[in-house]
Design a protein around this motif. Structure first.
Motif, PDB file in Angstrom:
ATOM      1  N   MET A  79       0.974  -1.043   0.062  1.00 56.38           N
ATOM      2  CA  MET A  79      -0.004  -0.204  -0.107  1.00 56.38           C
ATOM      3  C   MET A  79       0.894   1.170   0.068  1.00 56.38           C
ATOM      4  N   SER A  80       1.938   1.414   0.877  1.00 53.53           N
ATOM      5  CA  SER A  80       2.867   2.470   0.986  1.00 53.53           C
ATOM      6  C   SER A  80       3.579   2.640  -0.363  1.00 53.53           C
ATOM      7  N   ALA A  81       4.028   1.425  -0.955  1.00 57.46           N
ATOM      8  CA  ALA A  81       4.694   1.766  -2.191  1.00 57.46           C
ATOM      9  C   ALA A  81       3.786   2.138  -3.156  1.00 57.46           C
ATOM     10  N   GLN A  82       2.705   1.672  -3.377  1.00 60.29           N
ATOM     11  CA  GLN A  82       1.622   2.254  -4.243  1.00 60.29           C
ATOM     12  C   GLN A  82       1.342   3.706  -4.136  1.00 60.29           C
ATOM     13  N   GLU A  83       0.919   4.189  -2.740  1.00 60.88           N
ATOM     14  CA  GLU A  83       0.876   5.546  -2.251  1.00 60.88           C
ATOM     15  C   GLU A  83       2.365   6.204  -2.678  1.00 60.88           C
ATOM     16  N   THR A  84       3.191   5.783  -2.214  1.00 61.96           N
ATOM     17  CA  THR A  84       4.618   6.603  -2.451  1.00 61.96           C
ATOM     18  C   THR A  84       4.762   7.136  -3.946  1.00 61.96           C
ATOM     19  N   SER A  85       4.499   6.154  -5.104  1.00 56.16           N
ATOM     20  CA  SER A  85       4.599   6.465  -6.258  1.00 56.16           C
ATOM     21  C   SER A  85       3.790   7.460  -6.783  1.00 56.16           C
ATOM     22  N   PHE A  86       2.561   7.544  -6.084  1.00 55.77           N
ATOM     23  CA  PHE A  86       1.565   8.517  -6.558  1.00 55.77           C
ATOM     24  C   PHE A  86       1.870   9.964  -5.984  1.00 55.77           C
ATOM     25  N   VAL A  87       2.298   9.973  -4.746  1.00 52.08           N
ATOM     26  CA  VAL A  87       2.539  11.422  -3.951  1.00 52.08           C
ATOM     27  C   VAL A  87       3.778  11.899  -4.471  1.00 52.08           C
ATOM     28  N   THR A  88       4.736  11.143  -5.198  1.00 51.17           N
ATOM     29  CA  THR A  88       6.105  11.696  -5.500  1.00 51.17           C
ATOM     30  C   THR A  88       5.923  11.795  -7.064  1.00 51.17           C
ATOM     31  N   LEU A  89       6.052  10.526  -7.577  1.00 48.77           N
ATOM     32  CA  LEU A  89       6.387  10.616  -9.075  1.00 48.77           C
ATOM     33  C   LEU A  89       5.086  10.914  -9.834  1.00 48.77           C
ATOM     34  N   GLY A  90       3.947  10.593  -9.510  1.00 52.47           N
ATOM     35  CA  GLY A  90       2.500  10.879  -9.947  1.00 52.47           C
ATOM     36  C   GLY A  90       2.240  12.350 -10.049  1.00 52.47           C
ATOM     37  N   GLN A  91       2.417  12.894  -8.789  1.00 54.41           N
ATOM     38  CA  GLN A  91       2.043  14.318  -8.666  1.00 54.41           C
ATOM     39  C   GLN A  91       3.253  15.015  -9.455  1.00 54.41           C
ATOM     40  N   ARG A  92       4.298  14.770  -9.359  1.00 61.20           N
ATOM     41  CA  ARG A  92       5.455  15.475  -9.988  1.00 61.20           C
ATOM     42  C   ARG A  92       4.879  15.870 -11.494  1.00 61.20           C
ATOM     43  N   VAL A  93       4.603  14.610 -12.233  1.00 59.80           N
ATOM     44  CA  VAL A  93       4.520  14.724 -13.517  1.00 59.80           C
ATOM     45  C   VAL A  93       2.752  15.525 -13.612  1.00 59.80           C
ATOM     46  N   LEU A  95       0.546  -3.156 -13.597  1.00 60.54           N
ATOM     47  CA  LEU A  95       1.425  -2.248 -14.218  1.00 60.54           C
ATOM     48  C   LEU A  95       1.015  -0.905 -13.819  1.00 60.54           C
ATOM     49  N   PHE A  96      -0.194  -0.530 -13.793  1.00 64.52           N
ATOM     50  CA  PHE A  96      -0.554   0.670 -13.580  1.00 64.52           C
ATOM     51  C   PHE A  96       0.146   1.217 -12.340  1.00 64.52           C
ATOM     52  N   THR A  97       0.444   0.279 -11.223  1.00 64.29           N
ATOM     53  CA  THR A  97       1.094   0.487 -10.109  1.00 64.29           C
ATOM     54  C   THR A  97       2.656   0.307 -10.179  1.00 64.29           C
ATOM     55  N   ALA A  98       3.005  -1.075 -10.615  1.00 67.57           N
ATOM     56  CA  ALA A  98       4.248  -1.272 -10.641  1.00 67.57           C
ATOM     57  C   ALA A  98       5.275  -0.555 -11.299  1.00 67.57           C
ATOM     58  N   LEU A  99       5.008  -0.173 -12.547  1.00 71.18           N
ATOM     59  CA  LEU A  99       5.952   0.551 -13.156  1.00 71.18           C
ATOM     60  C   LEU A  99       6.484   1.941 -12.543  1.00 71.18           C
ATOM     61  N   PRO A 100       5.321   2.640 -12.298  1.00 74.93           N
ATOM     62  CA  PRO A 100       5.746   3.909 -11.725  1.00 74.93           C
ATOM     63  C   PRO A 100       6.510   3.702 -10.335  1.00 74.93           C
ATOM     64  N   MET A 101       6.078   2.615  -9.635  1.00 78.18           N
ATOM     65  CA  MET A 101       6.844   2.148  -8.363  1.00 78.18           C
ATOM     66  C   MET A 101       8.433   1.890  -8.652  1.00 78.18           C
ATOM     67  N   ILE A 102       8.498   1.219  -9.700  1.00 84.33           N
ATOM     68  CA  ILE A 102      10.071   0.640  -9.964  1.00 84.33           C
ATOM     69  C   ILE A 102      10.643   1.885 -10.249  1.00 84.33           C
ATOM     70  N   VAL A 103      10.176   2.712 -11.191  1.00 81.67           N
ATOM     71  CA  VAL A 103      10.926   3.966 -11.828  1.00 81.67           C
ATOM     72  C   VAL A 103      11.137   4.847 -10.706  1.00 81.67           C
ATOM     73  N   GLU A 104      10.466   5.158  -9.781  1.00 79.18           N
ATOM     74  CA  GLU A 104      10.454   6.110  -8.600  1.00 79.18           C
ATOM     75  C   GLU A 104      11.485   5.451  -7.827  1.00 79.18           C
ATOM     76  N   ASN A 105      11.281   4.096  -7.376  1.00 76.25           N
ATOM     77  CA  ASN A 105      12.261   3.581  -6.548  1.00 76.25           C
ATOM     78  C   ASN A 105      13.694   3.538  -7.102  1.00 76.25           C
ATOM     79  N   SER A 106      13.858   3.292  -8.397  1.00 78.97           N
ATOM     80  CA  SER A 106      15.294   3.354  -8.880  1.00 78.97           C
ATOM     81  C   SER A 106      15.742   4.843  -8.973  1.00 78.97           C
ATOM     82  N   LEU A 107      15.065   5.690  -9.244  1.00 78.46           N
ATOM     83  CA  LEU A 107      15.354   7.087  -9.167  1.00 78.46           C
ATOM     84  C   LEU A 107      15.759   7.501  -7.575  1.00 78.46           C
ATOM     85  N   GLU A 108      15.209   7.016  -6.695  1.00 79.99           N
ATOM     86  CA  GLU A 108      15.550   7.478  -5.187  1.00 79.99           C
ATOM     87  C   GLU A 108      16.502   6.591  -4.563  1.00 79.99           C
TER      88      GLU A 108
END
Length: 1778
Positions: free
Chosen positions: A1226-1240, A1410-1423
């Motif tokens: 849940m937190s991985a899914q949320e984190t990618s939204f509140v960081t990468l998702g909102q950044r875009v 994929l909706f959640t996994a790809l943004p998660m992986i990308v944000e995770n690799s960035l940080e």
């Protein structure tokens, strides 16, 4: 409280001025400017107060003497009938704001104690900007007019009047244009008073129409409030259709037309139609006309919210038109099987493509029809022109469709007549194209305006009649949604993004979805002589089969833009993040490399520069960029100027040490780690910066080995080698200086030994100076000296000091130096001459024997330095694991990384924008009580034990801190230290105390920054020395003890190391810049009931002086009436009790709409400042982040695109991820939204909204435009996002900033997560109906509309499409297989399977998340780095995250679809506790039966039937390939609640659960039975949504339920008994079985009711007879017909779904059936079905529970992360407490 209230109303009459203690005040005591309060030392405060007190020649209010009017606010209050408390509140509000604004003036005004005109003018413009726009929009002249530039008093009166209206109008604050209307009329009356207007009728001076005590509330606010209240009552608690009652938006939009002036008038005309509620009113229309007895009413205004899926098409018609037209185009082009550019060469194909215009005009006609159908209730006598427009639009659209149809037909008529494409046919094509050109003119025009956005903005925002006429046809006129275009650069960015996304999607769709299906389609259409297996109604055509084959493809075609958006946005987000320098410091190792630039970065970002007037010039920006570059990559050596005597180094040390101290207070580091991490103040004459020990470890040993290697090298060379590493240089110099200081301080001064040691060091210093060190001394002796120094330090570090041993060690050290260290050996005489030995040899005793004097044990500063020296000299490891706590490491790395990111410069605290924080609170936990911590749950785990296990290192640190504060045994934790224990636990839950602690860090940070801003070099140096001499333990004790003692120098309660030497003004600055208001809605009733929550809230107020609590007080009056008040209280430190500050009477109960926004709205009048940060009850903040708040607030001054921001988005950190694997997903899914998702969303797409909190609002922008959320019942259930919608529609700008973060908690158990997702999905379902989404869909340009759709409601819609695709695919397959078509196709070819493979792959990818996994992986690799990200992803897969994401797909689909279809969205309280307890099977069944289990069983049944009858099944691999994704979905939906349920596969628990389930099913409760006690109550509750649904919802539901009858139709023809017959009679006769089965069921239940209790033997007889009859019937059938025995079981596949279909339809028809005898049978049958479903779900669970080893595997999956952190979860779950 009553006493406080009494004091408030009847203040005692002391001689003036009143003593400051007699009148409670909020922030500054304006009533007594002579009080001793630090903020009153600011001349700006006095200037603002003086400006308000300049009454001049204003005439007094009637019946009042000059003594009752002290200033302009009193004057307004008495003239217009405002409450005294409201006047006091807004007076302070105004003074604070003006003083703060004046402080910020650059350059400062010449007369510092006179209010500057520009300040008040700017504020008046800001407050009235929305009002002035509204006047311009309605063509009214504004009533704010300032004649002379210098009339400041008038400006103040307008500001005061607006604030007083706003402060007292309660729920009307949600209606900004209504507030503007009130202000308009009252400002007009104010002008009359100021102009000295005389009433002609009476000849007396003019008196406003509203005055007297409570006049404004009773005569203006209450009538409008009552109207809202009546409307809400008519909504039947939100269950009535939205179109049947007026919500806040409808009432507000009434003021968007000039009729409000004609009908409402002023003073308000109570007879106006506006006040007639929808439930009372009859016909629509105006006042006139004989409406008989029925009252006229206004009806809906501006928009009608109709519940329908068509809203998706209506709001986003441009998107659907594009998708439908491309689909048509692609099919036409692909039909000939050529490549598109080849196919289009043929004239036939070209002409066929023209049919897109037919479709397009048809879609326009559909849109016109939908508009007319859904919005017709807006038309009334007053708005007849809306009806004209609707009719015209419909007629014109139909006309276009007709014209295109005729022209197209003519082309083909000509072509067929001429047998080829002749000139005449081509002419007809040209005619068609000319007409089409006219048709697309509006689109071309909008394209041109898209390219030049400012022209479009000008046209929309200018209120010229000619522009109205131009735009009237395209858009109905609206006050919001005008001029939303962005600048050209932004336009280009998001256009480019979407062009790439669309190009990818369309090429993919054409080549991989549409083209491959063309061949199988042709094959199916040409298939002749199909051998049907059933009675085929239209045998000559396979078109239905073709449709079923295309359906899943089309569904995927419509939704896959979401996938492409997810892919591209992930990479764009990563790019934006890279350029923002995110994730450059990922770990403590990387921080060490940069720590020396870190000090300069703090200096550069957090310390204010000299404020230059031209601070925003290009040159400055360029200089900043260069400076940041240097800092980031360590160019130059910025840290060299920080050498130890510099002020900067001391400031850096203060900030850094304060951060480490807060870590210690939070128990995330230990005492030892504090010593390793802190920057000690410079004491022992050290010449270099004293970096933290962590950085210096091992460096000295490396330097020693270098010295040994380079033994012959000259000094310069060796020193050059050492200096290559800054830390090594510092370690060497610090060690040398400290050893020197240490030896000289432990040897008695004046003794001979002292002078010997002094001479030794002088010689060494001299040799270093003349660069002869390596020539004079032998490097090989260094290790020996090193060893001797270590043994000396070890003796000193021990608690018991052994002086004789120390003497021996010193002697040995002395020997080594004299004997081995000097290269040139000297004899005794020479040594004596040089002063290196005793002069007189005759002295008794050994050297050093009587010369050593060790400092006392309580000299902590000294021994702390010794420990540091010992660490530097001895440490061999690299200390990479300091601090060991993961949270501490994450926070340090984020903070250090953020300082290298781009952020605005910090102003001084005095010059920063003031801000408030607002937290709505209802009844959640404040502090965990002793009982909560101790009580074991059913698995034997207490909260405390759970927390100790999960946060074991933090628990150890806490116990260590308690011991240091005087605790002797751990038993004291439950007695003396109980409060500390409760706080420790509460700070690890999602409690109010955690949130308050986090927010109060702002206050603490501001005080410290204010000190550093004004502190001179001497202050800082003195303070540094004072601190150093105080020593560590005393300092840590001061922190602990600060809560017990009140420092006399400042009122600071969270005292800290820096606060020791505050000068007092810091407190004054901080209170003026920061307020924290917690809206504890029911605090009043909690106090009355002696609820422990109230005591805990009081404790928080007592310990946090900047905390204020606002609540709603209910006071009973005579005749059973109740008065409601908004009350603000604080804790008065001098009186040592809670005091009431303001009490503003409300028009009635606040909760007319959704609870949370109403709670925020009542408390918002008590907030202060230019900005407002909204913080939820489950959030947290950190001290080091609070230091950056003043930088963040500067963002409001910068343009982002063409506008300044109105909301600053802030990054969140989800802190609940470590609890279990589920919480982690849940937190991985949320984190990618509140960081990468909102950044875009913020950049480049420009559509970020407001998604819950911690965003920072431009406060005055929002309070004048409807507040920080919307509150209409049900439609605004996701209240937060509407603030974003409202902001965008009103021309605001939302940005996103990632250099600052706030903590946020999320739900952690599956049931909590599902409830949360259900709430959000229902909220999105309601959003689709809302006017905000409709307007954004139409008013944003095409590409921003796409971004908006795919990131809000479109995401949920497409999630639902995925599930529908599975349904469409499986039902289509079932049709093909049962009808016999599939067998025929298999005979022909198998290419359609290849075509379907493409869809299935896509659908599976999405299912796996994929909706959640790809943004998660990308944000995770960035940080955190690519490998970490991949490892995390693999771990997640092993922990079955795919099952969780698939399950959550079902939750979203079910609640989103059901809300659009039937409504019934409601706020679901999820509870945010810790989840380690087992949830019973019955509870899981109640939650998931309808949303997941039944759907999964249905899909499983289809798959089973398909497996049984499909010819494909002959090749098993093909069957598996086609259905594996669907089987995965079925398994996930059934098993997820048990896989993620602690002890989900425990055999004993499973047995107990089943008993519990059966008891629940059969329990027959009474009237008040709850759904968790009895199946019947639950079953009734599950049908709630049919109460809110409309006729179309019911019809659609019945149509959907008909699918269950298909099983029977398909399967009966496959039974042996049908003997191969294909007659329709077979199907009709099969219904006899259904009727007989139902008859037997009814008979049995009748017999049970009649005989079971009294004459039991009869009941048994009936049962026996029925069984005999059934057996006889079966025997007869087997003997005399072609029935096979296996048919008995096969027929169940046919008849069980039929029964469920009948029940489902009966539920829709409940209003008609409920009173009949049938209803009982329906309920009984439904109960049997639920038992059957329960058993089906239970079987696999029981099977897995029975298998050994499965339970331990499940526990490992569920709690894996905590396992790796040493969580003994098995002990937890089986209660083997050590």
């Amino acid at each position: 409280m009553a006493a406080a209230a009494a004091t408030r109303r009847n203040p005692p009459q002391p001689p003036p001025p009143p003593s400051p203690s007699s009148l409670p005040y909020n922030i500054i005591p304006i009533h007594n400017l002579l009080a001793d309060h630090p903020s009153l030392r600011y001349p700006e405060v006095r200037a603002a107060t003086a400006a308000l007190r300049s009454l001049g020649d204003l005439r007094l209010p009637p019946h009042h003497s000059s003594s009752s009017v002290s200033d302009l606010m009193d004057w307004l209050g008495l003239f217009f009938g405002f409450q005294a408390s409201n006047v006091n509140n807004q007076r302070e509000h105004l003074v604070l704001h003006l003083a703060n604004s004046q402080m910020r003036l650059v350059p400062p005004p010449e007369a510092i104690d006179v209010l500057d005109r520009s300040v008040i003018r700017r504020f008046r413009k800001e407050l009235t900007r929305n009002y002035v726009d509204w006047c311009a929009y309605l063509g009214k002249k504004s009533n704010v007019f300032i004649r002379r530039e210098e009339d400041m008093r008038r400006e103040l009166l307008y500001c005061g009047l607006y604030l007083l209206i706003w402060g007292e109008c309660g729920n009307l604050r949600f209606m900004p244009e209504c507030v503007s209307y009130l202000f308009h009329n009252m400002a007009y009356e104010l002008n009359k008073i100021l102009e000295g207007y005389i009433d002609h009728e009476t000849g007396a001076a003019f008196v406003p129409s509203v005055c007297g005590e409570l006049g404004f509330l009773e005569r203006v606010v209450k009538p409008i409030y009552e109207t809202i209240n009546k409307e809400v009552a008519g909504s039947r608690n939100g269950t009535a259709p939205h179109s049947a009652w007026r919500n806040y938006d409808d009432l507000n939009e009434y003021f968007w037309s000039r009729r409000c002036f004609e009908k409402l008038k002023w003073p308000l005309d109570k007879g106006s139609t506006f006040f007639v509620s929808s439930s009372e009113g009859g016909g629509e229309g105006g006042e006139g006309g004989g409406g008989g007895r029925r009252k006229r009413k206004v009806g809906k205004t501006g928009f009608v919210e109709q519940r329908s899926f068509w809203n998706l098409f209506r709001s986003f018609d441009r998107l659907w038109v594009m998708l439908i037209l491309f689909l048509q185009f692609a099919v036409i082009v692909a039909w000939d099987g050529e490549l598109p550019w080849k196919a289009l060469r043929s004239r036939d194909a070209q002409v066929r493509v023209l049919t897109v215009f037919l479709t397009w005009s048809g879609l326009r006609f559909l849109q016109a029809l939908l508009n007319a159908g859904m919005q017709n209730s807006l038309i009334s006598r007053e708005t007849w022109w809306l009806g004209v427009r609707m009719v015209l639009k419909g007629v014109v659209a139909a006309g276009w469709a007709f014209v295109f149809g005729i022209l197209y037909a003519k082309i083909w008529t000509q072509r067929n007549h001429d047998k080829k494409w002749t000139h005449a046919a081509n002419q007809r094509i040209l005619t068609f194209l000319e007409v089409a050109l006219v048709f697309v003119v509006p689109e071309i025009l909008s394209l041109v305006l898209f390219i030049i956005p400012w022209v479009r903005n000008f046209i929309e925002k200018t209120n010229w009649r000619v522009f109205y006429l131009l735009t009237w046809w395209f858009q109905s006129r609206s006050f919001v949604g005008r001029g939303l275009r962005e600048g050209l650069a932004d336009n280009l960015r998001y256009t480019l993004f979407w062009v790439v996304v669309l190009a990818t999607k369309f090429s993919f769709s054409y080549f991989l979805q549409i083209k491959p299906l063309i061949a199988p389609t042709k094959a199916l259409l040409n298939l002749k002589d199909v051998k049907y297996e059933w009675h085929q109604f239209f045998g000559h055509s396979n078109r239905f089969a073709v449709g079923l084959m295309w359906l899943p493809v089309i569904l995927i075609y419509f939704m896959d833009l979401q996938i492409w958006y997810a892919i591209y946005s992930s990479f764009v987000g990563a790019g934006v993040g890279l350029f923002a320098h995110l994730g450059e410091i990922r770990s403590i190792q990387q921080l060490r490399l940069r720590f020396q630039f870190f000090a300069s970065a703090i200096q550069f970002n957090l310390m204010p520069e000299e404020q230059l007037p031209d601070g925003r010039g290009v040159r400055n920006k360029f200089r900043d960029a260069i400076h940041r570059l240097k800092l980031r990559y360590g160019l130059g050596r910025p840290y060299t100027k920080l050498e130890s005597n510099q002020v900067e180094a001391n400031k850096f040390a203060l900030i850094w040490n304060e951060i480490i101290m807060t870590f210690r207070e939070e128990d995330i580091v230990s005492d030892k780690e504090v010593e390793l991490l802190e920057l000690p103040q410079n004491t022992w004459n050290v010449k270099v910066i004293r970096w933290p020990c962590v950085l210096l470890c091992n460096e000295l040993l490396l330097a020693l080995s270098q010295a040994k290697e380079l033994v012959d090298a000259p000094d310069k060379w060796l020193w050059h080698k050492v200096c290559k590493n800054e830390y090594r240089r510092c370690a060497v110099m610090e060690s040398y200086d400290c050893v020197k200081y240490l030896l000289l301080s432990i040897i008695k001064k004046g003794s001979e030994e002292h002078s010997i040691v002094t001479v030794l060091f002088q010689e060494i210093d001299h040799s270093i100076e003349i660069e002869k060190f390596t020539k004079t001394y032998d490097m090989y002796a260094l290790p020996q000296i090193h060893a001797k120094v270590i043994s000396l330090l070890q003796l000193l570090v021990k608690p018991k000091k052994d002086v004789p041993k120390a003497v021996n060690t010193l002697q040995a050290l002395y020997e080594v130096v004299l004997r081995d260290f000097y290269i040139e050996k000297r004899n005794m005489d020479q040594l004596a001459e040089d002063g290196l030995v005793r002069r007189s040899r005759s002295d008794k005793g050994l050297l050093f024997e009587n010369a050593i004097e060790l400092p006392d044990d309580d000299n902590d500063a000294f021994y702390r330095q010794v420990r540091r020296l010992h660490t530097i000299i001895t440490s061999r490891d690299s200390m990479n694991n300091v601090p060991r706590n993961l949270e501490a490491r994450r926070r340090i790395s984020f903070f250090s990384n953020s300082l290298f990111m781009n952020m605005p410069h910090a102003p001084q605290v005095e010059k920063m924008m003031a801000f408030s924080v607002l937290t709505p609170y209802y009844n959640e936990d404040v502090l965990f009580s002793k009982e909560q911590l101790r009580t074991d749950n059913e698995d034997g785990i207490s909260i405390l034990f759970y927390l100790q296990t999960i946060y074991n290192d933090e628990w150890e640190n806490f116990v260590e801190r308690m011991h240091r504060e005087g605790m002797e045994s751990e038993k004291e934790l439950w007695t003396i230290k109980l409060r500390d224990l409760r706080l420790w636990a509460s700070y690890r839950g999602q409690t109010l105390s955690r949130t308050v602690r986090g927010m109060m860090y702002y206050y603490r940070a501001l005080k410290m920054l204010a000190f550093l801003d004004s502190a001179s070099e001497i202050d800082i140096r003195e303070g540094a020395q004072e601190l150093a001499s105080m020593g560590n333990s005393a300092r840590l004790d001061a922190v602990g003890g600060s809560l017990r003692s009140l420092s006399s120098r400042s009122l600071s309660r969270a005292s800290s190391s820096v606060s020791m030497y505050y000068k007092g003004h810091e407190y004054g600055t901080a209170v003026m810049k920061f307020t924290y208001v917690v809206a504890c809605q029911i605090y009043g009733s909690q106090k009355a009931k002696k609820d422990p929550h109230a005591d805990d809230i009081l404790y928080l107020m007592k310990n946090n002086e900047a905390l204020r609590v606002a609540y709603v007080d209910e006071v009973s009056r005579a005749r059973g009436e109740t008065d409601y008040y908004s009350v603000l209280v604080k804790y008065d430190q001098e009186l040592d009790r809670e005091v009431e500050i303001y009490r503003v009477k409300l028009p009635g109960p606040i909760k007319l709409g959704e609870g949370k926004p109403e709670n925020q709205n009542h408390a918002i009048i008590f907030t202060r400042g230019d900005a407002l940060q909204t913080i939820d009850m489950n959030q947290d903040s950190y001290f080091e982040e609070a230091l950056k708040m003043r930088n963040l607030l500067e963002e409001f001054k910068h343009n982002y695109g063409v506008r300044k921001p109105s909301i600053l988005g802030v990054r969140e950190h989800i802190f609940t991820g470590s609890v279990s694997s589920l919480a982690w997903f849940m937190s991985a899914q949320e984190t990618s939204f509140v960081t990468l998702g909102q950044r875009v969303l913020a950049n480049p797409l420009k559509v970020r909204m407001h998604y819950g909190h911690p965003d920072v609002f431009n406060r005055f922008w929002f309070v004048t435009r409807g507040g920080i959320s919307k509150a209409s019942r049900v439609i605004n259930i996701s209240e937060d996002i509407f603030a974003g919608f409202n902001c965008t529609l009103r021309g605001g700008n939302v940005t996103h900033h990632e250099y600052i973060q706030v903590g946020k908690g999320r739900d952690v158990g599956l049931n909590q997560i599902s409830m949360f997702e259900a709430k959000v999905a229902s909220g999105n379902g309601e959003q689709i109906l809302s006017r905000d989404v409709y307007r954004l869909g139409h008013r944003l340009d095409f590409f921003r509309m796409l971004s908006f759709f795919y990131t809000t409601v479109g995401f949920y819609f497409n999630t639902m499409m995925v599930v529908l695709t599975v349904y469409a695919f499986l039902w289509g397959r079932l049709y093909l297989c049962l009808s016999g078509l599939e067998a025929s196709i298999e005979g022909g070819n198998s290419s359609n399977n290849k075509a379907l493979a493409a869809i299935l792959n896509q659908q599976f990818i999405i299912q796996l998340g994929l909706f959640t996994a790809l943004p998660m992986i990308v944000e995770n690799s960035l940080e955190h780095g690519f490998l970490n990200a991949i490892w995390d992803f693999i771990t997640m897969q092993l922990q079955l995250s795919s099952i969780f994401y698939t399950f959550s797909l079902g939750t979203k689909t079910h609640y989103f679809g059901r809300t659009i279809l039937h409504g019934g969205a409601k706020y679901r309280a999820t509870g945010r506790g810790f989840v380690v307890q087992h949830k019973s099977f019955a509870e899981n069944y109640r939650l998931y039966a309808r949303s997941h289990f039944i759907k999964a069983i249905e899909l499983g049944l289809i798959l089973t039937v398909y497996a049984g009858y499909s010819p494909v099944d002959k090749g098993t691999f093909v069957y598996i390939a086609l259905t594996i994704t669907s089987w995965f979905l079925v398994v996930s939906w059934i098993m997820a609640p048990f896989v993620f349920n602690p002890s989900g596969f425990d055999w004993l628990k499973t047995v107990d659960d089943f008993d519990d389930f059966m008891n629940w099913i059969w329990f027959r409760g009474g009237v008040f039975t709850k759904s968790d006690q009895s199946w019947e109550a639950w079953w009734q509750e599950e049908q709630d949504h049919f109460r809110t649904t409309g006729l179309w919802g019911k019809i659609l539901e019945v149509i959907l339920d008909l699918r269950f009858f298909f099983f029977q139709y398909g399967v009966v023809y496959q039974l042996g008994i049908s003997a191969g017959s294909k007659s329709i009679l077979v199907y009709l006769l099969s219904w006899i079985y259904v009727v007989v089965a139902l008859g037997i069921f009814v008979l049995l239940s009748y017999a049970r009711d009649r005989y079971a209790a009294k004459v039991h033997i009869y009941y048994r007889l009936v049962q026996f007879l029925i069984i005999v009859l059934i057996i006889l019937a079966i025997v007869v059938l087997l003997e005399f017909t072609s029935m096979k025995f296996v048919d008995l079981f096969t027929s169940l596949l046919a008849f069980v779904p039929t029964g469920w279909g009948l029940i489902s339809i009966a539920l829709v028809l409940k209003p008609f059936l409920q009173s009949t005898v049938l209803w009982k049978a329906v309920a009984a049958l439904a109960r049997l079905y639920d038992i059957m479903f329960g058993v089906i779900v239970m079987v696999p669970v029981a099977l897995l529970a029975w298998m050994p080893g499965f339970q331990s595997m499940q526990t490992r999956i569920l709690f894996n992360d905590a396992f790796s952190r040493g969580l003994r979860i098995f002990q937890i779950l089986t209660n083997k407490k050590s």
